[in-house]
Motif scaffolding. Structure first.
Motif, PDB file in Angstrom:
ATOM      1  N   VAL A   1       0.777  -1.139  -0.259  1.00 19.15           N
ATOM      2  CA  VAL A   1      -0.113  -0.020   0.334  1.00 19.15           C
ATOM      3  C   VAL A   1       0.994   1.407  -0.596  1.00 19.15           C
ATOM      4  O   VAL A   1       0.885   2.372  -0.865  1.00 19.15           O
ATOM      5  N   VAL A   2       2.199   1.518   0.614  1.00 21.76           N
ATOM      6  CA  VAL A   2       2.869   2.888   0.969  1.00 21.76           C
ATOM      7  C   VAL A   2       3.425   2.321   0.085  1.00 21.76           C
ATOM      8  O   VAL A   2       3.447   3.956  -0.502  1.00 21.76           O
ATOM      9  N   LYS A   3       4.008   1.556  -0.744  1.00 20.49           N
ATOM     10  CA  LYS A   3       4.841   0.935  -2.437  1.00 20.49           C
ATOM     11  C   LYS A   3       3.991   2.654  -3.519  1.00 20.49           C
ATOM     12  O   LYS A   3       4.389   2.899  -4.398  1.00 20.49           O
ATOM     13  N   ALA A   4       2.711   2.141  -3.368  1.00 20.93           N
ATOM     14  CA  ALA A   4       1.369   1.862  -4.628  1.00 20.93           C
ATOM     15  C   ALA A   4       1.155   4.033  -4.431  1.00 20.93           C
ATOM     16  O   ALA A   4       1.174   4.510  -5.362  1.00 20.93           O
ATOM     17  N   PHE A   5       1.090   4.334  -2.769  1.00 19.31           N
ATOM     18  CA  PHE A   5       1.111   5.833  -2.909  1.00 19.31           C
ATOM     19  C   PHE A   5       2.103   6.263  -2.775  1.00 19.31           C
ATOM     20  O   PHE A   5       2.733   7.460  -3.668  1.00 19.31           O
ATOM     21  N   ARG A   6       3.463   5.439  -2.887  1.00 13.04           N
ATOM     22  CA  ARG A   6       4.668   6.746  -2.862  1.00 13.04           C
ATOM     23  C   ARG A   6       4.530   6.889  -4.613  1.00 13.04           C
ATOM     24  O   ARG A   6       5.333   7.329  -4.932  1.00 13.04           O
ATOM     25  N   LYS A   7       4.605   5.959  -5.745  1.00 12.35           N
ATOM     26  CA  LYS A   7       5.217   5.719  -7.103  1.00 12.35           C
ATOM     27  C   LYS A   7       3.925   6.465  -7.626  1.00 12.35           C
ATOM     28  O   LYS A   7       3.809   7.231  -8.035  1.00 12.35           O
ATOM     29  N   ARG A   8       2.685   6.740  -6.458  1.00 13.75           N
ATOM     30  CA  ARG A   8       2.031   7.139  -7.353  1.00 13.75           C
ATOM     31  C   ARG A   8       1.877   8.756  -7.350  1.00 13.75           C
ATOM     32  O   ARG A   8       1.768   9.541  -8.028  1.00 13.75           O
ATOM     33  N   ALA A   9       2.789   9.308  -6.178  1.00 16.57           N
ATOM     34  CA  ALA A   9       2.947  10.631  -5.831  1.00 16.57           C
ATOM     35  C   ALA A   9       4.560  10.725  -7.335  1.00 16.57           C
ATOM     36  O   ALA A   9       4.614  12.052  -6.895  1.00 16.57           O
TER      37      ALA A   9
ATOM     38  N   VAL B   1       9.421  11.730   5.308  1.00 16.30           N
ATOM     39  CA  VAL B   1       9.160  11.349   6.499  1.00 16.30           C
ATOM     40  C   VAL B   1       9.871  10.973   7.402  1.00 16.30           C
ATOM     41  O   VAL B   1       9.489  11.423   8.418  1.00 16.30           O
ATOM     42  N   GLY B   2      11.315  11.763   6.897  1.00 20.95           N
ATOM     43  CA  GLY B   2      11.885  11.455   8.428  1.00 20.95           C
ATOM     44  C   GLY B   2      12.516   9.936   8.375  1.00 20.95           C
ATOM     45  O   GLY B   2      13.776   9.721  10.313  1.00 20.95           O
ATOM     46  N   TYR B   3      12.414   9.292   7.612  1.00 23.11           N
ATOM     47  CA  TYR B   3      13.345   7.862   8.201  1.00 23.11           C
ATOM     48  C   TYR B   3      14.536   7.395   7.259  1.00 23.11           C
ATOM     49  O   TYR B   3      14.589   8.371   6.075  1.00 23.11           O
ATOM     50  N   SER B   4      14.764   6.698   6.897  1.00 16.05           N
ATOM     51  CA  SER B   4      16.293   6.305   6.369  1.00 16.05           C
ATOM     52  C   SER B   4      15.469   5.657   5.451  1.00 16.05           C
ATOM     53  O   SER B   4      14.683   5.159   4.993  1.00 16.05           O
TER      54      SER B   4
ATOM     55  N   ASP C   1       1.468   7.753  10.531  1.00 16.35           N
ATOM     56  CA  ASP C   1       1.077   9.101  10.394  1.00 16.35           C
ATOM     57  C   ASP C   1       1.648  10.210   9.002  1.00 16.35           C
ATOM     58  O   ASP C   1       1.262  10.410   8.460  1.00 16.35           O
ATOM     59  N   ARG C   2       3.302   9.821   9.630  1.00 15.49           N
ATOM     60  CA  ARG C   2       3.567  11.075   8.039  1.00 15.49           C
ATOM     61  C   ARG C   2       3.867  10.354   6.469  1.00 15.49           C
ATOM     62  O   ARG C   2       3.992  11.124   5.740  1.00 15.49           O
ATOM     63  N   ALA C   3       4.126   9.360   6.272  1.00 15.85           N
ATOM     64  CA  ALA C   3       2.938   8.293   5.070  1.00 15.85           C
ATOM     65  C   ALA C   3       1.671   8.525   5.049  1.00 15.85           C
ATOM     66  O   ALA C   3       1.814   9.338   3.162  1.00 15.85           O
ATOM     67  N   GLU C   4       0.665   8.855   5.478  1.00 19.11           N
ATOM     68  CA  GLU C   4      -0.282   9.472   5.410  1.00 19.11           C
ATOM     69  C   GLU C   4       0.034  10.870   4.940  1.00 19.11           C
ATOM     70  O   GLU C   4      -1.042  10.751   4.259  1.00 19.11           O
ATOM     71  N   ASP C   5       0.424  11.395   5.393  1.00 16.35           N
ATOM     72  CA  ASP C   5      -0.077  12.961   5.285  1.00 16.35           C
ATOM     73  C   ASP C   5       1.110  13.222   4.166  1.00 16.35           C
ATOM     74  O   ASP C   5       0.672  13.926   2.782  1.00 16.35           O
ATOM     75  N   VAL C   6       2.514  12.603   3.774  1.00 17.55           N
ATOM     76  CA  VAL C   6       3.047  12.932   3.014  1.00 17.55           C
ATOM     77  C   VAL C   6       2.706  12.518   1.176  1.00 17.55           C
ATOM     78  O   VAL C   6       2.820  13.385   0.085  1.00 17.55           O
TER      79      VAL C   6
END
Length: 281
Positions: A27-35, A46-49, A69-74
């Protein structure tokens, strides 16, 4: 900055089933690529490595509530990432009372540990940990032991995954001399500690048996500093644990730990004693 202790949520550090972790990662990967973001571009947002983001997307790492929370917002994910996190299925691995501390521990900038009962969990070898789990009362079945061992091994990755975190350990000499699991297990355990302490960010001191009294005799202490420079303490008993956010109490425990560092053997003396305990390689 709030004085509230972070509550448990989707970011508890308990191990997850692989399917649920993989589903969340997708899910995270799909939204990251969508962005239109690469992992390298997404990680600082998101403040992570990058390795942490990659581990989460691959289903190998439990996401913290902060990451969710950060992934959702970003990624402006319409609430989907938060919703997916709520369905992460847990399995046994960490004691309920320890999860809150484990979540803080996984993001600590500084972590201090004093132990007078056994080798600290972050320093344990699988063989040493298996001995502890195998001798518990009430007894555990094989699946329960394996779940606990998997959680312990996963937690130990903090020492390698977080090279900028400062780790300090003070361990009683008698803990390291006790033949837990037998001579071979303890020899392996001692060698592992020596190898681990070769890292620049990890220091171990031994509280010698010759020290008749020191300020830590009331029991084990753990202290940590968050990335926001907030300090917490944690004390654990037989069947419970207490996370301490009160700055006054934490300050007292910090003073005790500082005194113990002066009362214990130096790092160099401790390494020398460990080598003596281990014997010839």
């Amino acid at each position: 900055m709030t004085d509230e202790v972070p509550d448990e949520g989707p970011g508890g550090s308990e191990p997850e089933t692989s399917d649920s972790l993989k589903a969340f990662g997708e899910v995270v990967k799909a939204f990251r690529k969508r962005a239109g973001l690469t992992q390298e571009a997404f990680a600082p947002l998101v403040g992570y490595s990058v390795p942490t983001v990659a581990s989460i997307e691959q289903g190998r790492r439990l996401p913290s509530s902060d990451f969710v929370d950060r992934a959702e917002d970003v990624l402006d994910a319409f609430g989907v990432i938060r919703a997916a996190a709520k369905h992460l299925a847990r399995k046994p691995g960490l004691a309920k009372w320890f999860r809150q501390w484990a979540r803080l521990e996984s993001q600590a900038a500084t972590l201090y540990t004093y132990e007078n009962r056994l080798v600290p969990g972050l320093l344990q070898t699988p063989a040493y940990a298996r001995t502890l789990f195998g001798e518990r009362i009430p007894t555990l079945d094989d699946d329960e032991i394996e779940a606990l061992l998997a959680a312990r091994v996963e937690r130990k990755k903090l020492l390698t995954d977080r090279p900028h975190t400062i780790y300090s350990f003070i361990v009683e000499e008698h803990v390291l001399r006790r033949q837990t699991g037998g001579r071979d297990v303890m020899r392996e355990q001692t060698t592992h500690i020596l190898d681990t302490c070769a890292r620049r960010n990890i220091e171990l001191q031994i509280m010698p048996q010759s020290r008749g009294y020191h300020v830590g005799l009331n029991g084990p202490i753990q202290l940590l500093e968050t990335s926001e420079n907030r300090w917490y303490a944690y004390c654990e008993g037989q069947e419970n644990g207490l996370l301490i956010p009160d700055p006054k109490v934490v300050s007292i425990l910090q003073k005790r730990y500082a005194r113990m560092r002066a009362q214990a053997l130096s790092f160099e003396e401790s390494v020398s004693l460990l080598r003596e305990m281990r014997g010839a390689p």
